[in-house]
Motif scaffolding. Structure first.
Motif, PDB file in Angstrom:
ATOM      1  N   GLN A  85       0.881  -1.156  -0.094  1.00 13.51           N
ATOM      2  CA  GLN A  85      -0.007  -0.172  -0.071  1.00 13.51           C
ATOM      3  C   GLN A  85       0.893   1.244   0.153  1.00 13.51           C
ATOM      4  N   LEU A  86       0.268   2.293  -0.489  1.00 10.67           N
ATOM      5  CA  LEU A  86       0.886   3.681  -0.408  1.00 10.67           C
ATOM      6  C   LEU A  86       0.753   4.272   0.950  1.00 10.67           C
ATOM      7  N   ASN A  87       1.691   5.217   1.432  1.00 10.00           N
ATOM      8  CA  ASN A  87       1.474   5.672   2.592  1.00 10.00           C
ATOM      9  C   ASN A  87       1.061   5.048   3.765  1.00 10.00           C
ATOM     10  N   LYS A  88       1.677   3.736   3.851  1.00 11.92           N
ATOM     11  CA  LYS A  88       1.538   2.939   4.928  1.00 11.92           C
ATOM     12  C   LYS A  88       3.098   2.574   5.484  1.00 11.92           C
ATOM     13  N   TRP A  89       3.441   2.577   6.737  1.00 10.46           N
ATOM     14  CA  TRP A  89       4.691   1.972   7.380  1.00 10.46           C
ATOM     15  C   TRP A  89       4.897   0.645   7.132  1.00 10.46           C
ATOM     16  N   TYR A  90       6.049   0.164   6.825  1.00  7.19           N
ATOM     17  CA  TYR A  90       6.528  -1.510   6.651  1.00  7.19           C
ATOM     18  C   TYR A  90       7.884  -1.473   7.246  1.00  7.19           C
ATOM     19  N   PRO A  91       7.945  -2.344   7.970  1.00 13.60           N
ATOM     20  CA  PRO A  91       9.346  -2.569   8.627  1.00 13.60           C
ATOM     21  C   PRO A  91      10.379  -3.068   7.502  1.00 13.60           C
ATOM     22  N   PHE A  92      11.537  -2.598   7.332  1.00  6.61           N
ATOM     23  CA  PHE A  92      12.563  -2.904   6.199  1.00  6.61           C
ATOM     24  C   PHE A  92      12.736  -4.419   6.261  1.00  6.61           C
ATOM     25  N   ALA A  93      12.615  -4.985   7.312  1.00  7.71           N
ATOM     26  CA  ALA A  93      12.769  -6.481   7.410  1.00  7.71           C
ATOM     27  C   ALA A  93      11.688  -7.116   6.757  1.00  7.71           C
ATOM     28  N   GLU A  94      10.738  -6.731   6.791  1.00 13.53           N
ATOM     29  CA  GLU A  94       9.529  -7.560   6.207  1.00 13.53           C
ATOM     30  C   GLU A  94       9.510  -7.152   4.705  1.00 13.53           C
ATOM     31  N   LEU A  95      10.160  -6.013   4.209  1.00 16.93           N
ATOM     32  CA  LEU A  95      10.083  -5.846   2.626  1.00 16.93           C
ATOM     33  C   LEU A  95      11.316  -6.582   2.071  1.00 16.93           C
ATOM     34  N   VAL A  96      12.142  -7.036   2.842  1.00 21.12           N
ATOM     35  CA  VAL A  96      13.259  -7.983   2.213  1.00 21.12           C
ATOM     36  C   VAL A  96      13.370  -9.382   2.920  1.00 21.12           C
ATOM     37  N   ALA A  97      12.145  -9.774   3.493  1.00 21.74           N
ATOM     38  CA  ALA A  97      12.294 -11.216   4.228  1.00 21.74           C
ATOM     39  C   ALA A  97      12.511 -12.154   3.205  1.00 21.74           C
ATOM     40  N   GLY A  98      13.329 -13.043   3.720  1.00 23.95           N
ATOM     41  CA  GLY A  98      13.673 -14.257   2.600  1.00 23.95           C
ATOM     42  C   GLY A  98      14.873 -13.955   1.489  1.00 23.95           C
ATOM     43  N   GLN A  99      15.483 -12.931   1.779  1.00 24.46           N
ATOM     44  CA  GLN A  99      16.293 -12.531   0.429  1.00 24.46           C
ATOM     45  C   GLN A  99      17.713 -13.006   1.076  1.00 24.46           C
ATOM     46  N   PRO A 100      18.651 -13.332   0.457  1.00 20.51           N
ATOM     47  CA  PRO A 100      19.925 -13.613   0.794  1.00 20.51           C
ATOM     48  C   PRO A 100      20.710 -12.231   1.278  1.00 20.51           C
ATOM     49  N   ALA A 101      21.666 -12.484   1.889  1.00 23.12           N
ATOM     50  CA  ALA A 101      22.163 -11.231   2.666  1.00 23.12           C
ATOM     51  C   ALA A 101      22.664 -10.234   1.434  1.00 23.12           C
ATOM     52  N   PHE A 102      23.373 -10.670   0.485  1.00 25.47           N
ATOM     53  CA  PHE A 102      23.941  -9.618  -0.583  1.00 25.47           C
ATOM     54  C   PHE A 102      22.441  -8.798  -1.176  1.00 25.47           C
ATOM     55  N   GLU A 103      21.536  -9.507  -1.256  1.00 20.51           N
ATOM     56  CA  GLU A 103      20.436  -8.808  -1.629  1.00 20.51           C
ATOM     57  C   GLU A 103      19.945  -7.625  -0.703  1.00 20.51           C
ATOM     58  N   VAL A 104      19.825  -8.110   0.571  1.00 20.77           N
ATOM     59  CA  VAL A 104      19.334  -7.103   1.603  1.00 20.77           C
ATOM     60  C   VAL A 104      20.225  -6.014   1.525  1.00 20.77           C
ATOM     61  N   GLY A 105      21.484  -6.059   1.396  1.00 17.00           N
ATOM     62  CA  GLY A 105      22.692  -4.922   1.534  1.00 17.00           C
ATOM     63  C   GLY A 105      22.022  -4.024   0.168  1.00 17.00           C
ATOM     64  N   ARG A 106      22.184  -4.950  -0.882  1.00 21.63           N
ATOM     65  CA  ARG A 106      21.684  -4.017  -2.094  1.00 21.63           C
ATOM     66  C   ARG A 106      20.323  -3.185  -1.993  1.00 21.63           C
ATOM     67  N   SER A 107      19.327  -3.846  -1.413  1.00 19.62           N
ATOM     68  CA  SER A 107      18.142  -3.353  -1.291  1.00 19.62           C
ATOM     69  C   SER A 107      18.121  -2.103  -0.138  1.00 19.62           C
ATOM     70  N   MET A 108      19.144  -2.323   0.660  1.00 17.66           N
ATOM     71  CA  MET A 108      19.259  -1.063   1.687  1.00 17.66           C
ATOM     72  C   MET A 108      19.903   0.063   0.993  1.00 17.66           C
ATOM     73  N   LEU A 109      20.738   0.115   0.209  1.00 17.08           N
ATOM     74  CA  LEU A 109      21.552   0.939  -0.552  1.00 17.08           C
ATOM     75  C   LEU A 109      20.256   1.592  -1.659  1.00 17.08           C
ATOM     76  N   ALA A 110      19.389   0.613  -2.194  1.00 16.74           N
ATOM     77  CA  ALA A 110      18.425   1.437  -3.163  1.00 16.74           C
ATOM     78  C   ALA A 110      17.463   2.016  -2.489  1.00 16.74           C
ATOM     79  N   SER A 111      17.330   1.602  -1.288  1.00 14.30           N
ATOM     80  CA  SER A 111      16.113   2.181  -0.542  1.00 14.30           C
ATOM     81  C   SER A 111      16.626   3.741   0.130  1.00 14.30           C
ATOM     82  N   LEU A 112      17.888   3.807   0.306  1.00 19.63           N
ATOM     83  CA  LEU A 112      18.439   5.125   0.573  1.00 19.63           C
ATOM     84  C   LEU A 112      18.308   5.998  -0.256  1.00 19.63           C
ATOM     85  N   GLN A 113      18.433   5.521  -1.591  1.00 22.54           N
ATOM     86  CA  GLN A 113      18.412   6.278  -2.638  1.00 22.54           C
ATOM     87  C   GLN A 113      17.028   6.637  -3.109  1.00 22.54           C
TER      88      GLN A 113
END
Length: 145
Positions: A70-98
């Protein structure tokens, strides 16, 4: 070396030179071993990284956006990247900051960072990609009054 030194003077001097050169060799050998150990540690990690698809921050940003139900609803970052390998989590974190920098998502942190590392949440502000928003953007100083 001066030729006037006696045998008794030359022996201690040469022994001192030998010891100094030996210590230098030992130090270089220890440094060489530390470098080899570092290379042995880093080489498999670099080979593993080469197996992954190249990092494209825009592609990862699109993937992060697509995980928001949903738009305008808070989601924990961990929930958004759940099940991803560590390297994907790091890449998603960097993309999130951008995405935060582009005003596509908003970031929030719960108090208590010392107690738990995973306190970051994100909120999707728009589905429109930043580069498309910025194509039509006019700075207030450039707008006609």
């Amino acid at each position: 070396m001066p030729e006037s030194l006696s045998y008794e003077e030359l022996v201690p001097r040469n022994v001192e030179l030998f010891i100094a050169n030996s210590q230098k060799f030992v130090q270089e050998t220890e440094l060489s071993q530390r470098i080899r150990d570092w290379e042995d540690t880093i080489q498999p990690l670099l080979l593993e990284q080469e197996q992954h698809v190249p990092f494209d921050i825009h592609t990862y940003g699109d993937q992060v956006i697509s995980r928001f139900p949903q738009l305008n609803k808070w989601y924990p970052f961990a929930e958004l990247v759940a099940g991803q390998p560590a390297f994907e989590v790091g890449r998603s974190m960097l993309a999130s900051l951008q995405l935060v920098n582009d005003y596509t998502v908003e970031i929030s942190q719960q108090p208590g960072l010392e107690a738990a590392v995973d306190t970051m949440s994100l909120r999707l502000l728009t589905h429109q990609q930043a580069h498309k928003r910025f194509q039509t953007y006019t700075a207030p100083s450039m707008a006609q009054p």
